[in-house]
Each structure stands twice: as structure tokens, then as C-alpha cells.
Design an enzyme around this catalytic site. Structure first.
Site, PDB file in Angstrom:
ATOM      1  N   GLY A  35       0.921  -1.228   0.050  1.00 35.57           N
ATOM      2  CA  GLY A  35      -0.018   0.043   0.008  1.00 35.57           C
ATOM      3  C   GLY A  35       0.803   1.289   0.221  1.00 35.57           C
ATOM      4  O   GLY A  35       0.596   2.186  -0.550  1.00 35.57           O
ATOM      5  N   ASP A  60      -1.407  -5.797  -0.142  1.00 34.84           N
ATOM      6  CA  ASP A  60      -1.714  -5.052   1.253  1.00 34.84           C
ATOM      7  C   ASP A  60      -3.282  -4.532   1.017  1.00 34.84           C
ATOM      8  O   ASP A  60      -3.504  -3.812   0.208  1.00 34.84           O
ATOM      9  CB  ASP A  60      -0.799  -3.791   1.193  1.00 34.84           C
ATOM     10  CG  ASP A  60      -1.009  -3.025   2.456  1.00 34.84           C
ATOM     11  OD1 ASP A  60      -1.983  -3.236   3.182  1.00 34.84           O
ATOM     12  OD2 ASP A  60      -0.101  -2.350   2.489  1.00 34.84           O
ATOM     13  N   CYS A  86       0.610   5.259   8.386  1.00 36.19           N
ATOM     14  CA  CYS A  86       1.621   4.555   7.849  1.00 36.19           C
ATOM     15  C   CYS A  86       2.059   3.580   8.694  1.00 36.19           C
ATOM     16  O   CYS A  86       2.520   3.850  10.031  1.00 36.19           O
ATOM     17  CB  CYS A  86       2.742   5.321   7.245  1.00 36.19           C
ATOM     18  SG  CYS A  86       4.083   4.456   6.379  1.00 36.19           S
ATOM     19  N   GLY A  87       2.535   2.200   8.547  1.00 33.68           N
ATOM     20  CA  GLY A  87       3.079   1.373   9.422  1.00 33.68           C
ATOM     21  C   GLY A  87       4.365   1.646  10.128  1.00 33.68           C
ATOM     22  O   GLY A  87       4.865   1.240  10.800  1.00 33.68           O
ATOM     23  N   HIS A  88       4.936   2.697   9.514  1.00 32.35           N
ATOM     24  CA  HIS A  88       6.427   2.966   9.953  1.00 32.35           C
ATOM     25  C   HIS A  88       6.459   4.187  10.856  1.00 32.35           C
ATOM     26  O   HIS A  88       7.649   4.812  11.168  1.00 32.35           O
ATOM     27  CB  HIS A  88       7.438   3.519   8.734  1.00 32.35           C
ATOM     28  CG  HIS A  88       7.147   2.576   7.328  1.00 32.35           C
ATOM     29  ND1 HIS A  88       6.742   2.795   6.180  1.00 32.35           N
ATOM     30  CD2 HIS A  88       7.533   1.231   7.359  1.00 32.35           C
ATOM     31  CE1 HIS A  88       6.631   1.698   5.545  1.00 32.35           C
ATOM     32  NE2 HIS A  88       7.406   0.723   6.132  1.00 32.35           N
TER      33      HIS A  88
END
Length: 118
Positions: free
Chosen positions: A9, A65, A102-104
Site C-alpha cells: 500500500g 496489502d 503508515c506502518g512506519h
């Protein structure tokens, strides 16, 4: 070559000029799934032609994703079905509360366990 690949994604968002905060819609992601699978199949066909293979051609599997599934449990089912229609081999669903981050980055919240396993 690789045994499998993953459509992120983050990557789809980036090529569309957006951060990975679910600004790219389900339909836009589904269209990206189609383009990715078309590219994988084209690569498999080209490789088979170069090696003069006569056996059935199969592209490497791609996992996509699915962000948060684009809503509640009903939307998650729709996401899984829609991605499967495009030829995706699997879908990763995040358990973040919408709107997702965001996963980060820090500051993410997840849905309660009972809701996640519906």
C-alpha cells in the site's frame, strides 16, 4: 527468480503521490492488483518463451496489502473477495483503527481483539 512477491500500500500510495494513510481507495488498489498481476503474467510468459517451455505458464504469486479492509468486517470480506478476483494469492489486513497511519510511524492504534477476529 523469486518464489513470491508483495504489492505494498505504501508503494501504490507513493506512485499516486499520496502518503500511506489510506488516501488510495479500495477500487484504486484493486486496479493496481490487476496491473501487477498482468505484469507478473507477462514476465512469466516471456520467460517461458525464452526457455521454450511447453508446460502451463504460471506467474509467481503476489500477496497484496489490503490496508484495514476499508471499513468494518463486511468491508474486509469485500476486500478479500475483490483482491481474489484480480488474481492475488493472498491479502494482508492491518488491524489499525481508521483512519490508519503508515506502518512506519508512531501513534498507531489497533482495533479490539474481538472486533479483529469477527
Amino acid at each position: 527468480g523469486f518464489d513470491a512477491t508483495f504489492m505494498t500500500g505504501f508503494g501504490v500510495s507513493a506512485v499516486n503521490g499520496f502518503p500511506d494513510t489510506q488516501l488510495v481507495s479500495f477500487q484504486e488498489m484493486q486496479q493496481s492488483c490487476l496491473r501487477v498481476n498482468e505484469g507478473l503474467l507477462s514476465a512469466a510468459l516471456e520467460e517461458a518463451q525464452q526457455q521454450q517451455q511447453q508446460q502451463p505458464i504460471q506467474a509467481i504469486p503476489c500477496i497484496a496489502d489490503g490496508d484495514t479492509g476499508y471499513g468494518n468486517a463486511v468491508n474486509v470480506k469485500r476486500t478479500i473477495y475483490g483482491y481474489a478476483q484480480t488474481g492475488m494469492a493472498g491479502v494482508m489486513i492491518e488491524d489499525q483503527v481508521a483512519p490508519k497511519r503508515c506502518g512506519h510511524v508512531k501513534g498507531k492504534s489497533v482495533v479490539p481483539f474481538a472486533e479483529a477476529v469477527q
